[in-house]
Design a protein around this motif. Structure first.
Motif, short mmCIF file in Angstrom:
data_model
loop_
_atom_site.label_atom_id
_atom_site.label_comp_id
_atom_site.label_asym_id
_atom_site.label_seq_id
_atom_site.Cartn_x
_atom_site.Cartn_y
_atom_site.Cartn_z
N PHE A 128 36.11 36.12 33.77
CA PHE A 128 34.82 35.62 32.69
C PHE A 128 35.91 34.48 32.54
O PHE A 128 35.42 33.52 32.30
CB PHE A 128 34.38 36.52 31.86
CG PHE A 128 33.14 37.21 31.81
CD1 PHE A 128 33.02 37.33 33.08
CD2 PHE A 128 33.13 38.68 31.28
CE1 PHE A 128 31.92 38.23 33.12
CE2 PHE A 128 32.61 39.45 31.74
CZ PHE A 128 31.16 38.93 32.28
N GLU A 129 36.82 34.94 32.32
CA GLU A 129 37.87 33.60 31.22
C GLU A 129 38.31 32.53 32.35
O GLU A 129 38.32 31.73 31.74
CB GLU A 129 39.32 34.18 30.87
CG GLU A 129 40.23 32.95 30.19
CD GLU A 129 41.16 32.55 31.78
OE1 GLU A 129 41.96 31.54 31.29
OE2 GLU A 129 41.58 33.20 32.13
N ARG A 130 38.80 32.87 33.33
CA ARG A 130 38.81 31.61 34.71
C ARG A 130 37.17 31.34 34.94
O ARG A 130 37.36 30.41 35.83
CB ARG A 130 39.27 32.43 35.35
CG ARG A 130 40.68 33.56 35.37
CD ARG A 130 41.47 33.15 36.73
NE ARG A 130 40.68 34.39 37.64
CZ ARG A 130 41.37 35.67 37.33
NH1 ARG A 130 41.70 36.49 36.70
NH2 ARG A 130 40.14 36.65 38.10
N TYR A 131 36.36 32.22 34.36
CA TYR A 131 35.10 31.06 34.75
C TYR A 131 34.65 31.00 36.10
O TYR A 131 33.81 30.36 36.79
CB TYR A 131 34.74 29.68 33.88
CG TYR A 131 33.48 29.63 33.37
CD1 TYR A 131 33.04 30.09 32.23
CD2 TYR A 131 32.48 27.94 33.72
CE1 TYR A 131 31.69 29.84 31.62
CE2 TYR A 131 31.81 27.90 32.90
CZ TYR A 131 31.40 28.57 32.20
OH TYR A 131 29.87 28.31 31.38
N HIS A 132 34.77 32.21 36.80
CA HIS A 132 34.17 32.53 38.60
C HIS A 132 32.90 32.46 38.57
O HIS A 132 32.09 33.31 37.33
CB HIS A 132 34.91 33.60 38.77
CG HIS A 132 36.29 33.77 39.65
ND1 HIS A 132 36.56 32.57 40.10
CD2 HIS A 132 37.51 33.68 38.70
CE1 HIS A 132 38.02 32.52 40.42
NE2 HIS A 132 38.66 33.21 39.18
N LYS A 133 32.34 32.18 39.54
CA LYS A 133 30.30 32.08 39.00
C LYS A 133 30.25 33.17 40.59
O LYS A 133 29.95 33.08 41.38
CB LYS A 133 29.81 31.06 39.64
CG LYS A 133 28.62 31.19 40.39
CD LYS A 133 27.67 29.13 40.42
CE LYS A 133 26.18 29.30 41.04
NZ LYS A 133 26.03 30.81 39.86
N PHE A 134 30.12 34.08 39.08
CA PHE A 134 29.53 35.86 39.97
C PHE A 134 29.04 36.24 38.61
O PHE A 134 28.56 35.97 37.88
CB PHE A 134 30.64 36.27 40.39
CG PHE A 134 31.45 36.95 39.59
CD1 PHE A 134 31.20 38.34 39.13
CD2 PHE A 134 32.22 35.87 38.11
CE1 PHE A 134 32.06 39.22 38.87
CE2 PHE A 134 32.93 36.93 37.40
CZ PHE A 134 33.18 38.27 36.74
N ILE A 135 28.23 37.08 39.04
CA ILE A 135 26.91 38.44 38.30
C ILE A 135 27.78 39.42 37.84
O ILE A 135 28.47 39.93 39.04
CB ILE A 135 25.63 37.79 38.52
CG1 ILE A 135 24.91 37.20 39.02
CG2 ILE A 135 25.09 39.04 37.91
CD1 ILE A 135 23.39 36.58 39.95
N TYR A 136 28.42 39.45 37.06
CA TYR A 136 28.25 40.77 36.97
C TYR A 136 27.56 42.01 36.69
O TYR A 136 26.89 41.80 35.73
CB TYR A 136 29.93 41.36 35.83
CG TYR A 136 30.37 42.87 36.27
CD1 TYR A 136 31.59 42.89 36.79
CD2 TYR A 136 30.28 43.30 35.28
CE1 TYR A 136 32.06 44.31 36.78
CE2 TYR A 136 30.71 45.43 35.21
CZ TYR A 136 31.58 45.30 36.26
OH TYR A 136 32.23 46.13 36.07
N ILE A 137 27.27 43.06 36.94
CA ILE A 137 26.01 44.14 36.72
C ILE A 137 26.48 45.46 36.29
O ILE A 137 27.19 46.02 37.17
CB ILE A 137 25.15 44.43 37.75
CG1 ILE A 137 24.29 43.30 37.79
CG2 ILE A 137 23.92 46.23 37.39
CD1 ILE A 137 23.38 43.37 39.40
#
Length: 310
Positions: A128-137
């Motif tokens: 999250f801190e590195r701001y990767h574009k992905f969805i975590y479920i």
């Protein structure tokens, strides 16, 4: 008020294509596999999954078969988000070099509450801190169900598990449930939401919003577990609704820092309506139930304030 044609509405909202297919070995009444199935319908074919060790991984991939019709990567308990980060970077490099056609590919990491709020929190926070574009479920069944119903930091206060048994000096889980949604919001990511397969249209719409987010997104999905909760296998949808209607698990979203309530079930049902029939809560005394009720109302009122609801 004229009610809409639910069948027509569902046909327009829910894609027919299945990406989590039959043949898995999930327990009867498992709401977790239902949550993942609905989420994948909303995501569509152009999706890559990284899945932490847990119930969904165990029930879906008995060698040499698989339940998934999408590219699927099994990873260790703690690093679903880290591997999703690698997939994100890898795709960007391959697209830049022209080895993969530039397109929107959904990268999705899936973990249980243990793999998310406990052992996987470090890699998730870093991603999250590195701001990767992905969805975590996070499919939250509120304990380590796959390994024998041990308590996690997502286990509700007072709940019975094999490692938080009630006794003369204990009333079950001694700590309150970790608020993973607030932790995700604190990372200033574009989209965070709660969902439950008992409200399928709400879940699907939130997955679509997460898909469109300009950066990482986090979805926390309550997934009723008949085995660990000690409930009847045909009542999983009902218990999901009772969790929402009692305020124990409110449905809301946080979009670019703005809180919005998805459903206001007031007047809230008493928590005893939700506890009734759940073996994990059968030992609770009136004193403990009253304590949980007061805490639930306090957190509900705090959430309404954040959402601007009076």
């Amino acid at each position: 008020m004229i009610m809409p044609n639910i069948e027509l509405y569902a046909a327009n909202v829910i894609p027919k294509e299945e990406y989590a297919v039959s043949g898995h070995r999930a327990c009867q009444g498992c709401a977790e596999i239902l949550a993942v199935r609905l989420a994948l319908k909303a995501l569509g074919r152009d999706t890559i999954l990284t899945m932490a060790t847990g119930c969904m991984e165990i029930v879906s991939t008995p060698f040499p078969t698989t339940d998934w019709k999408l590219p699927w990567i099994h990873v260790a308990f703690e690093n679903a988000a880290a591997v999703a980060s690698g997939v994100d970077i890898g795709l960007k490099i391959l697209m830049k070099k022209g080895k993969v056609k530039k397109s929107d590919i959904n990268i999705v990491a899936i973990g249980g509450d243990g793999g998310t709020s406990d052992i996987g929190l470090q890699s998730l926070s870093g991603a999250f801190e590195r701001y990767h574009k992905f969805i975590y479920i996070c499919v939250d069944n509120e304990a380590y169900m796959n390994t024998g119903v041990q308590r996690s930091s997502s286990t509700p206060f007072g709940a019975m598990t094999t490692t938080s048994p009630p006794g003369k000096l204990s009333m079950g889980q001694p700590t309150w449930k970790k608020n993973m949604v607030k932790i995700a919001v604190a990372h200033n990511i574009p989209y965070v939401a709660t969902a439950c397969p008992s409200y399928p249209f709400d879940l699907i719409e939130k997955v679509k919003k997460a898909k469109m987010a300009d950066g990482p997104a986090y979805l926390h999905i309550l997934s009723v577990c008949p085995t660990g909760w000690r409930t009847a296998s045909d009542l999983s949808i009902r218990y999901g609704r009772l969790a929402v209607e009692s305020g124990v698990f409110p449905l809301y979203e946080v979009e670019n820092g703005t809180y919005r309530l998805s459903l206001n079930p007031e007047p809230l049902r008493p928590v005893t309506d939700y506890f009734k029939g759940q073996g994990r809560f059968r030992h609770l005394t009136d004193e403990y139930i009253d304590k949980i009720q007061k805490r639930t109302i306090k957190e509900w009122e705090d959430l309404k304030t954040l959402c601007g609801v009076k």
